[in-house]
Design a protein around this motif. Structure first.
Motif, PDB file in Angstrom:
ATOM      1  N   TYR A  44       0.729  -1.487   0.214  1.00  0.00           N
ATOM      2  CA  TYR A  44      -0.251  -0.370   0.125  1.00  0.00           C
ATOM      3  C   TYR A  44       1.296   1.410   0.010  1.00  0.00           C
ATOM      4  CZ  TYR A  44      -3.613   3.608   1.660  1.00  0.00           C
ATOM      5  OH  TYR A  44      -4.087   4.765   1.503  1.00  0.00           O
ATOM      6  N   ASP A  45       2.371   1.036   1.205  1.00  0.00           N
ATOM      7  CA  ASP A  45       2.725   2.650   0.994  1.00  0.00           C
ATOM      8  C   ASP A  45       4.392   1.972   0.941  1.00  0.00           C
ATOM      9  OD1 ASP A  45       3.253   1.901   3.266  1.00  0.00           O
ATOM     10  OD2 ASP A  45       1.296   3.141   4.166  1.00  0.00           O
ATOM     11  N   SER A  46       5.594   2.600   1.091  1.00  0.00           N
ATOM     12  CA  SER A  46       6.431   2.632   1.106  1.00  0.00           C
ATOM     13  C   SER A  46       7.303   1.945   2.040  1.00  0.00           C
ATOM     14  CB  SER A  46       7.549   4.182   1.076  1.00  0.00           C
ATOM     15  OG  SER A  46       7.378   4.693   2.170  1.00  0.00           O
ATOM     16  N   THR A  47       6.462   1.534   3.283  1.00  0.00           N
ATOM     17  CA  THR A  47       6.028   1.706   4.951  1.00  0.00           C
ATOM     18  C   THR A  47       6.774  -0.413   4.176  1.00  0.00           C
ATOM     19  OG1 THR A  47       4.953   0.624   5.068  1.00  0.00           O
ATOM     20  CG2 THR A  47       5.483   2.887   6.111  1.00  0.00           C
ATOM     21  N   GLY A  48       6.375  -0.643   3.131  1.00  0.00           N
ATOM     22  CA  GLY A  48       6.201  -2.416   2.925  1.00  0.00           C
ATOM     23  C   GLY A  48       5.359  -3.213   3.017  1.00  0.00           C
ATOM     24  N   PHE A  49       5.417  -4.523   3.067  1.00  0.00           N
ATOM     25  CA  PHE A  49       4.387  -4.954   2.711  1.00  0.00           C
ATOM     26  C   PHE A  49       3.733  -5.895   4.516  1.00  0.00           C
ATOM     27  CE2 PHE A  49       2.074  -9.437   3.095  1.00  0.00           C
ATOM     28  CZ  PHE A  49       1.600  -9.575   1.957  1.00  0.00           C
ATOM     29  N   GLU A  50       2.903  -5.456   4.491  1.00  0.00           N
ATOM     30  CA  GLU A  50       1.450  -5.859   5.081  1.00  0.00           C
ATOM     31  C   GLU A  50       0.299  -5.959   4.854  1.00  0.00           C
ATOM     32  OE1 GLU A  50       0.036  -6.095   8.843  1.00  0.00           O
ATOM     33  OE2 GLU A  50       1.859  -4.853   8.550  1.00  0.00           O
ATOM     34  N   ARG A  51       0.059  -7.129   5.070  1.00  0.00           N
ATOM     35  CA  ARG A  51      -0.791  -8.193   4.647  1.00  0.00           C
ATOM     36  C   ARG A  51      -2.160  -7.348   5.129  1.00  0.00           C
ATOM     37  NH1 ARG A  51      -1.117 -13.072   2.401  1.00  0.00           N
ATOM     38  NH2 ARG A  51      -3.331 -13.556   3.259  1.00  0.00           N
ATOM     39  N   SER A  52      -2.703  -6.830   5.794  1.00  0.00           N
ATOM     40  CA  SER A  52      -3.821  -6.273   5.470  1.00  0.00           C
ATOM     41  C   SER A  52      -4.386  -5.252   4.709  1.00  0.00           C
ATOM     42  CB  SER A  52      -4.597  -5.863   6.765  1.00  0.00           C
ATOM     43  OG  SER A  52      -3.579  -4.919   7.304  1.00  0.00           O
ATOM     44  N   THR A  53      -3.109  -4.185   4.306  1.00  0.00           N
ATOM     45  CA  THR A  53      -3.464  -3.485   3.223  1.00  0.00           C
ATOM     46  C   THR A  53      -2.703  -4.108   1.561  1.00  0.00           C
ATOM     47  OG1 THR A  53      -1.210  -2.025   4.181  1.00  0.00           O
ATOM     48  CG2 THR A  53      -3.013  -1.416   5.312  1.00  0.00           C
ATOM     49  N   ALA A  54      -2.029  -4.898   1.682  1.00  0.00           N
ATOM     50  CA  ALA A  54      -1.671  -4.938   0.460  1.00  0.00           C
ATOM     51  C   ALA A  54      -2.955  -5.877   0.011  1.00  0.00           C
ATOM     52  CB  ALA A  54      -0.280  -6.108   0.991  1.00  0.00           C
ATOM     53  N   VAL A  55      -3.820  -5.941   0.334  1.00  0.00           N
ATOM     54  CA  VAL A  55      -4.553  -7.257  -0.538  1.00  0.00           C
ATOM     55  C   VAL A  55      -5.206  -6.232  -1.271  1.00  0.00           C
ATOM     56  CG1 VAL A  55      -6.509  -8.526  -0.657  1.00  0.00           C
ATOM     57  CG2 VAL A  55      -4.713  -9.126   0.869  1.00  0.00           C
ATOM     58  N   ARG A  56      -6.040  -4.860  -0.625  1.00  0.00           N
ATOM     59  CA  ARG A  56      -6.935  -4.217  -1.123  1.00  0.00           C
ATOM     60  C   ARG A  56      -5.921  -2.946  -2.298  1.00  0.00           C
ATOM     61  NH1 ARG A  56      -9.930   0.397   1.243  1.00  0.00           N
ATOM     62  NH2 ARG A  56     -11.052   1.425  -0.489  1.00  0.00           N
ATOM     63  N   ALA A  57      -4.399  -2.917  -2.014  1.00  0.00           N
ATOM     64  CA  ALA A  57      -4.021  -2.504  -2.965  1.00  0.00           C
ATOM     65  C   ALA A  57      -3.458  -3.099  -3.959  1.00  0.00           C
ATOM     66  CB  ALA A  57      -2.022  -2.137  -2.557  1.00  0.00           C
ATOM     67  N   THR A  58      -3.090  -4.608  -4.002  1.00  0.00           N
ATOM     68  CA  THR A  58      -2.602  -5.312  -5.130  1.00  0.00           C
ATOM     69  C   THR A  58      -3.758  -5.836  -6.463  1.00  0.00           C
ATOM     70  OG1 THR A  58      -1.126  -6.602  -4.212  1.00  0.00           O
ATOM     71  CG2 THR A  58      -2.236  -7.881  -5.737  1.00  0.00           C
ATOM     72  N   VAL A  59      -5.320  -5.193  -6.399  1.00  0.00           N
ATOM     73  CA  VAL A  59      -6.084  -5.704  -6.708  1.00  0.00           C
ATOM     74  C   VAL A  59      -6.448  -4.532  -7.477  1.00  0.00           C
ATOM     75  CG1 VAL A  59      -9.115  -5.507  -6.422  1.00  0.00           C
ATOM     76  CG2 VAL A  59      -7.860  -7.568  -4.837  1.00  0.00           C
ATOM     77  N   GLN A  60      -6.451  -3.491  -6.916  1.00  0.00           N
ATOM     78  CA  GLN A  60      -6.603  -1.971  -7.487  1.00  0.00           C
ATOM     79  C   GLN A  60      -5.549  -1.891  -8.098  1.00  0.00           C
ATOM     80  OE1 GLN A  60      -7.344   0.656  -4.599  1.00  0.00           O
ATOM     81  NE2 GLN A  60      -9.129   0.173  -3.835  1.00  0.00           N
ATOM     82  N   ALA A  61      -3.911  -2.298  -7.797  1.00  0.00           N
ATOM     83  CA  ALA A  61      -3.184  -2.168  -9.408  1.00  0.00           C
ATOM     84  C   ALA A  61      -3.388  -3.598 -10.094  1.00  0.00           C
ATOM     85  CB  ALA A  61      -1.443  -2.513  -8.396  1.00  0.00           C
ATOM     86  N   THR A  62      -3.950  -4.256 -10.228  1.00  0.00           N
ATOM     87  CA  THR A  62      -4.265  -5.028 -11.183  1.00  0.00           C
ATOM     88  C   THR A  62      -4.728  -4.657 -12.317  1.00  0.00           C
ATOM     89  OG1 THR A  62      -4.341  -6.752  -9.655  1.00  0.00           O
ATOM     90  CG2 THR A  62      -6.013  -6.887 -11.961  1.00  0.00           C
ATOM     91  N   LEU A  63      -5.681  -3.530 -11.889  1.00  0.00           N
ATOM     92  CA  LEU A  63      -6.028  -2.666 -12.992  1.00  0.00           C
ATOM     93  C   LEU A  63      -5.269  -1.758 -14.508  1.00  0.00           C
ATOM     94  CD1 LEU A  63      -9.229  -1.173 -11.096  1.00  0.00           C
ATOM     95  CD2 LEU A  63      -9.787  -2.661 -12.619  1.00  0.00           C
ATOM     96  N   ALA A  64      -3.883  -1.563 -13.253  1.00  0.00           N
ATOM     97  CA  ALA A  64      -3.081  -1.200 -14.917  1.00  0.00           C
ATOM     98  C   ALA A  64      -2.312  -2.449 -14.760  1.00  0.00           C
ATOM     99  CB  ALA A  64      -2.204   0.291 -13.279  1.00  0.00           C
TER     100      ALA A  64
END
Length: 89
Positions: A44-64
């Motif tokens: 989700y951000d530059s702090t690194g992988f965090e499972r609780s936020t990475a799922v949402r960020a990855t799904v949204q990045a998939t659109l790109a």
């Protein structure tokens, strides 16, 4: 609003800025140096992988990463394949 969602909108309207968005996202996707269960994810951000936020960020990045010229309203699973891409590490 996320880069993935914005880039999807840009490609739908034919804006060249879509490519800049993808170039910004690509180096942020976790690759072969990441633990196997995190590979392919987008933090989700530059702090690194965090499972609780990475799922949402990855799904949204998939659109790109896999844009559709149809736009959000007409996205469909029709013709989708059940297997996922695998990184060759």
């Amino acid at each position: 609003m996320t880069t993935g969602r914005v880039s999807h909108t840009l490609v739908t309207v034919g804006a060249g800025a879509f490519y800049r968005a993808v170039k910004w996202l690509e180096p942020r996707q976790l690759r072969c140096a990441a633990p196997p269960e995190q590979r392919g994810a987008v933090p989700y951000d530059s702090t690194g992988f965090e499972r609780s936020t990475a799922v949402r960020a990855t799904v949204q990045a998939t659109l790109a990463f896999f844009p559709s010229l149809k736009g959000f309203a007409r996205l469909s699973a029709a013709g989708a394949k059940p297997d996922s891409p695998v990184l060759s590490c």
